[in-house]
Design a protein around this motif. Structure first.
Motif, PDB file in Angstrom:
ATOM      1  N   HIS A  93      56.007  26.687 -51.111  1.00 16.07           N
ATOM      2  CA  HIS A  93      57.416  27.083 -51.050  1.00 16.07           C
ATOM      3  C   HIS A  93      57.869  27.383 -49.621  1.00 16.07           C
ATOM      4  N   MET A  94      56.960  27.804 -48.781  1.00 13.96           N
ATOM      5  CA  MET A  94      57.319  28.079 -47.384  1.00 13.96           C
ATOM      6  C   MET A  94      57.485  26.797 -46.571  1.00 13.96           C
ATOM      7  N   ILE A  95      56.757  25.757 -46.899  1.00 12.62           N
ATOM      8  CA  ILE A  95      56.885  24.509 -46.132  1.00 12.62           C
ATOM      9  C   ILE A  95      58.328  23.997 -46.160  1.00 12.62           C
ATOM     10  N   PRO A  96      58.955  23.838 -47.322  1.00 18.50           N
ATOM     11  CA  PRO A  96      60.357  23.385 -47.285  1.00 18.50           C
ATOM     12  C   PRO A  96      61.298  24.419 -46.672  1.00 18.50           C
ATOM     13  N   ALA A 133      52.337  22.552 -40.100  1.00 16.45           N
ATOM     14  CA  ALA A 133      51.061  21.840 -39.950  1.00 16.45           C
ATOM     15  C   ALA A 133      49.894  22.712 -40.400  1.00 16.45           C
ATOM     16  N   GLU A 134      49.919  23.988 -40.052  1.00 13.26           N
ATOM     17  CA  GLU A 134      48.860  24.914 -40.463  1.00 13.26           C
ATOM     18  C   GLU A 134      48.821  25.058 -41.987  1.00 13.26           C
ATOM     19  N   MET A 135      49.983  25.173 -42.609  1.00 12.50           N
ATOM     20  CA  MET A 135      50.025  25.325 -44.062  1.00 12.50           C
ATOM     21  C   MET A 135      49.571  24.049 -44.762  1.00 12.50           C
ATOM     22  N   GLN A 136      49.994  22.896 -44.242  1.00  8.56           N
ATOM     23  CA  GLN A 136      49.568  21.627 -44.826  1.00  8.56           C
ATOM     24  C   GLN A 136      48.060  21.445 -44.691  1.00  8.56           C
ATOM     25  N   ALA A 137      47.510  21.830 -43.557  1.00  2.82           N
ATOM     26  CA  ALA A 137      46.063  21.719 -43.354  1.00  2.82           C
ATOM     27  C   ALA A 137      45.325  22.628 -44.341  1.00  2.82           C
ATOM     28  N   TRP A 138      45.828  23.837 -44.536  1.00  2.00           N
ATOM     29  CA  TRP A 138      45.197  24.745 -45.493  1.00  2.00           C
ATOM     30  C   TRP A 138      45.224  24.154 -46.902  1.00  2.00           C
TER      31      TRP A 138
END
Length: 144
Positions: A93-96, A133-138
């Protein structure tokens, strides 16, 4: 229409707290406490107004049109299913939400006049790109 429904759903969730607070306030001050149907109707009307206000209008200034488009895209993108896993749900939810900040910052870079506004917008873009990028990697590392 899909965006409007998505915004309505998101807005209903968001205003649920304000409705509860309103009901509590009304109760504590001896006023009529809204029934569930009245509260639902009030929330729906409030959400319809919010959606209408967020829709770009032909007479809006160009920057307002661009901000509204960014807001609508963010609200639509934030309509992500919950998994029950707070670590995953936070990131998905934070990515968007962060992408919405980037899109709004791009509008500021395009339309703002103040150099401090433009500098802040550029910093937001840089910070949010890194955090996305950090959240996607996680998420990738943790199987989502």
């Amino acid at each position: 229409m899909i965006i409007a429904r998505t915004l309505l759903a998101a807005a209903l969730l968001t205003t649920g707290l304000s409705g509860a607070a309103l009901a509590q306030s009304a109760h504590t001050h001896g006023a009529h406490q809204p029934t569930a149907n009245e509260a639902s109707d009030a929330h729906q009307a409030e959400m319809q107004k919010m959606i209408a206000d967020m829709m770009p209008a032909p007479n809006d200034p160009p920057s307002t049109q661009d901000f509204k488009k960014a807001d609508m895209a963010m609200m639509h993108a934030m309509h992500v299913a919950y998994t029950g896993n707070a670590d995953i749900d936070f990131r998905t939810h934070m990515i968007p939400h962060h992408q919405g900040a980037i899109d709004m910052a791009k509008v500021a870079l395009k339309h703002a006049k103040d150099p401090k506004t433009k500098a802040m917008a550029q910093k937001i873009i840089e910070d949010q790109v890194k955090e996305i990028a950090e959240m996607q990697a996680w998420l990738k590392k943790n199987g989502k």
